[in-house]
Design a protein around this motif. Structure first.
Motif, PDB file in Angstrom:
ATOM      1  N   LEU A 105       0.839  -1.184   0.000  1.00 53.54           N
ATOM      2  CA  LEU A 105       0.000   0.000   0.000  1.00 53.54           C
ATOM      3  C   LEU A 105       0.882   1.246   0.000  1.00 53.54           C
ATOM      4  CD1 LEU A 105      -2.355  -1.250   2.854  1.00 53.54           C
ATOM      5  CD2 LEU A 105      -2.823  -1.351   0.396  1.00 53.54           C
ATOM      6  N   VAL A 106       0.596   2.174  -0.908  1.00 55.67           N
ATOM      7  CA  VAL A 106       1.381   3.400  -0.999  1.00 55.67           C
ATOM      8  C   VAL A 106       0.445   4.597  -0.986  1.00 55.67           C
ATOM      9  CG1 VAL A 106       3.042   4.727  -2.336  1.00 55.67           C
ATOM     10  CG2 VAL A 106       3.183   2.227  -2.303  1.00 55.67           C
ATOM     11  N   GLU A 107       0.547   5.389   0.076  1.00 54.78           N
ATOM     12  CA  GLU A 107      -0.307   6.565   0.218  1.00 54.78           C
ATOM     13  C   GLU A 107       0.310   7.793  -0.446  1.00 54.78           C
ATOM     14  OE1 GLU A 107      -0.456   4.466   4.363  1.00 54.78           O
ATOM     15  OE2 GLU A 107       1.030   4.925   2.823  1.00 54.78           O
ATOM     16  N   SER A 108      -0.547   8.722  -0.809  1.00 52.73           N
ATOM     17  CA  SER A 108      -0.124  10.023  -1.318  1.00 52.73           C
ATOM     18  C   SER A 108      -1.238  11.025  -1.061  1.00 52.73           C
ATOM     19  CB  SER A 108       0.194   9.951  -2.812  1.00 52.73           C
ATOM     20  OG  SER A 108      -0.945   9.579  -3.551  1.00 52.73           O
ATOM     21  N   GLY A 109      -0.911  12.317  -1.196  1.00 49.73           N
ATOM     22  CA  GLY A 109      -1.928  13.348  -1.092  1.00 49.73           C
ATOM     23  C   GLY A 109      -1.937  14.139   0.200  1.00 49.73           C
ATOM     24  N   GLY A 110      -1.093  13.754   1.142  1.00 56.52           N
ATOM     25  CA  GLY A 110      -1.034  14.518   2.377  1.00 56.52           C
ATOM     26  C   GLY A 110      -0.421  15.890   2.147  1.00 56.52           C
ATOM     27  N   GLY A 111      -0.473  16.717   3.171  1.00 55.08           N
ATOM     28  CA  GLY A 111       0.104  18.047   3.070  1.00 55.08           C
ATOM     29  C   GLY A 111      -0.368  18.941   4.189  1.00 55.08           C
ATOM     30  N   SER A 112      -0.120  20.234   4.020  1.00 50.49           N
ATOM     31  CA  SER A 112      -0.515  21.227   5.007  1.00 50.49           C
ATOM     32  C   SER A 112      -1.653  22.070   4.450  1.00 50.49           C
ATOM     33  CB  SER A 112       0.670  22.117   5.358  1.00 50.49           C
ATOM     34  OG  SER A 112       1.704  21.379   5.956  1.00 50.49           O
ATOM     35  N   VAL A 113      -2.634  22.341   5.291  1.00 52.16           N
ATOM     36  CA  VAL A 113      -3.801  23.109   4.869  1.00 52.16           C
ATOM     37  C   VAL A 113      -4.331  23.889   6.060  1.00 52.16           C
ATOM     38  CG1 VAL A 113      -5.396  21.228   5.373  1.00 52.16           C
ATOM     39  CG2 VAL A 113      -6.003  22.910   3.634  1.00 52.16           C
ATOM     40  N   GLN A 114      -4.998  24.976   5.776  1.00 55.67           N
ATOM     41  CA  GLN A 114      -5.613  25.747   6.843  1.00 55.67           C
ATOM     42  C   GLN A 114      -6.942  25.130   7.242  1.00 55.67           C
ATOM     43  OE1 GLN A 114      -5.756  29.872   5.545  1.00 55.67           O
ATOM     44  NE2 GLN A 114      -3.821  30.269   6.612  1.00 55.67           N
ATOM     45  N   ALA A 115      -7.363  25.410   8.456  1.00 53.10           N
ATOM     46  CA  ALA A 115      -8.647  24.922   8.950  1.00 53.10           C
ATOM     47  C   ALA A 115      -9.760  25.336   7.988  1.00 53.10           C
ATOM     48  CB  ALA A 115      -8.913  25.463  10.341  1.00 53.10           C
ATOM     49  N   GLY A 116     -10.662  24.381   7.747  1.00 55.58           N
ATOM     50  CA  GLY A 116     -11.736  24.627   6.805  1.00 55.58           C
ATOM     51  C   GLY A 116     -11.428  24.162   5.392  1.00 55.58           C
ATOM     52  N   GLY A 117     -10.179  23.842   5.142  1.00 49.80           N
ATOM     53  CA  GLY A 117      -9.759  23.406   3.823  1.00 49.80           C
ATOM     54  C   GLY A 117     -10.020  21.936   3.574  1.00 49.80           C
ATOM     55  N   SER A 118      -9.576  21.475   2.409  1.00 43.96           N
ATOM     56  CA  SER A 118      -9.807  20.098   1.990  1.00 43.96           C
ATOM     57  C   SER A 118      -8.519  19.461   1.485  1.00 43.96           C
ATOM     58  CB  SER A 118     -10.854  20.054   0.863  1.00 43.96           C
ATOM     59  OG  SER A 118     -12.094  20.572   1.286  1.00 43.96           O
ATOM     60  N   LEU A 119      -8.460  18.154   1.619  1.00 44.21           N
ATOM     61  CA  LEU A 119      -7.393  17.347   1.042  1.00 44.21           C
ATOM     62  C   LEU A 119      -7.997  16.035   0.576  1.00 44.21           C
ATOM     63  CD1 LEU A 119      -4.402  17.717   3.545  1.00 44.21           C
ATOM     64  CD2 LEU A 119      -4.462  18.536   1.186  1.00 44.21           C
ATOM     65  N   ARG A 120      -7.344  15.429  -0.415  1.00 41.63           N
ATOM     66  CA  ARG A 120      -7.754  14.105  -0.872  1.00 41.63           C
ATOM     67  C   ARG A 120      -6.553  13.179  -0.803  1.00 41.63           C
ATOM     68  NH1 ARG A 120      -9.195  11.800  -6.853  1.00 41.63           N
ATOM     69  NH2 ARG A 120     -10.882  10.369  -6.287  1.00 41.63           N
ATOM     70  N   LEU A 121      -6.690  12.134  -0.017  1.00 41.22           N
ATOM     71  CA  LEU A 121      -5.663  11.125   0.099  1.00 41.22           C
ATOM     72  C   LEU A 121      -5.938   9.989  -0.878  1.00 41.22           C
ATOM     73  CD1 LEU A 121      -5.275  10.851   3.980  1.00 41.22           C
ATOM     74  CD2 LEU A 121      -4.215  12.482   2.408  1.00 41.22           C
ATOM     75  N   SER A 122      -4.865   9.420  -1.402  1.00 41.02           N
ATOM     76  CA  SER A 122      -4.978   8.264  -2.279  1.00 41.02           C
ATOM     77  C   SER A 122      -4.086   7.157  -1.747  1.00 41.02           C
ATOM     78  CB  SER A 122      -4.552   8.617  -3.709  1.00 41.02           C
ATOM     79  OG  SER A 122      -5.364   9.618  -4.265  1.00 41.02           O
ATOM     80  N   CYS A 123      -4.482   5.925  -2.030  1.00 42.82           N
ATOM     81  CA  CYS A 123      -3.693   4.766  -1.626  1.00 42.82           C
ATOM     82  C   CYS A 123      -3.695   3.773  -2.779  1.00 42.82           C
ATOM     83  CB  CYS A 123      -4.269   4.136  -0.370  1.00 42.82           C
ATOM     84  SG  CYS A 123      -3.499   2.572   0.096  1.00 42.82           S
ATOM     85  N   ALA A 124      -2.546   3.640  -3.426  1.00 45.85           N
ATOM     86  CA  ALA A 124      -2.400   2.680  -4.516  1.00 45.85           C
ATOM     87  C   ALA A 124      -2.018   1.328  -3.925  1.00 45.85           C
ATOM     88  CB  ALA A 124      -1.342   3.164  -5.491  1.00 45.85           C
ATOM     89  N   ALA A 125      -2.809   0.320  -4.257  1.00 44.54           N
ATOM     90  CA  ALA A 125      -2.593  -1.010  -3.689  1.00 44.54           C
ATOM     91  C   ALA A 125      -2.149  -1.994  -4.757  1.00 44.54           C
ATOM     92  CB  ALA A 125      -3.869  -1.505  -3.028  1.00 44.54           C
ATOM     93  N   SER A 126      -1.316  -2.929  -4.345  1.00 48.79           N
ATOM     94  CA  SER A 126      -0.971  -4.062  -5.192  1.00 48.79           C
ATOM     95  C   SER A 126      -1.284  -5.326  -4.414  1.00 48.79           C
ATOM     96  CB  SER A 126       0.510  -4.028  -5.586  1.00 48.79           C
ATOM     97  OG  SER A 126       1.333  -4.081  -4.444  1.00 48.79           O
ATOM     98  N   GLY A 127      -1.702  -6.352  -5.138  1.00 51.74           N
ATOM     99  CA  GLY A 127      -2.149  -7.564  -4.473  1.00 51.74           C
ATOM    100  C   GLY A 127      -3.659  -7.557  -4.328  1.00 51.74           C
ATOM    101  N   ASN A 128      -4.186  -8.625  -3.754  1.00 49.20           N
ATOM    102  CA  ASN A 128      -5.631  -8.760  -3.598  1.00 49.20           C
ATOM    103  C   ASN A 128      -6.098  -8.029  -2.341  1.00 49.20           C
ATOM    104  OD1 ASN A 128      -5.926 -10.439  -5.883  1.00 49.20           O
ATOM    105  ND2 ASN A 128      -5.234 -12.201  -4.696  1.00 49.20           N
TER     106      ASN A 128
END
Length: 120
Positions: free
Chosen positions: A4-27
């Motif tokens: 499992l490999v995550e991406s999309g984190g970061g810094s944001v101000q309160a009230g903001g939005s982020l989208r995290l992704s997780c690319a998976a290999s295997g079943n």
């Protein structure tokens, strides 16, 4: 074996939005997002079952949305209306064929984590 490999984190101000992704290999089957803030235990955030059923921690209900693209084998977490208390390392996880649960003890495989920092 699942990787499992995550991406999309970061810094944001309160009230903001982020989208995290997780690319998976295997079943992968039941998958979820967990988080751990400094000095605190790892906690469940949101989990999605193979057929799409979901469960959320009370603290994120109505603000976060978990989804999964089974064709791409990728897990997502859309985080809206972020609060400083959402600051943590966020981990993608696979729980295999278990009933959905936000209990970290249900996890079979963990990603390496992606940091989310929300400033006030």
């Amino acid at each position: 074996q699942v990787q499992l490999v995550e991406s999309g984190g970061g810094s944001v101000q309160a009230g903001g939005s982020l989208r995290l992704s997780c690319a998976a290999s295997g079943n992968t089957y039941t998958m979820g997002w967990f988080r751990q803030a400094p000095g605190k235990e790892r906690e469940g955030v949101a989990v999605i079952g193979w057929v799409g059923s979901t469960r959320y921690a009370d603290s994120v209900k109505g603000r976060f949305l978990i989804s999964k693209d089974n064709y791409k084998n990728t897990l997502y977490l859309q985080m809206n209306s972020l609060k400083p208390e959402d600051t943590a390392m966020y981990y993608c996880a696979d729980m295999g064929r278990k009933v959905i649960s936000i209990d970290p003890r249900s996890v079979n495989y963990w990603g390496q984590g992606t940091q989310v920092t929300v400033s006030s």
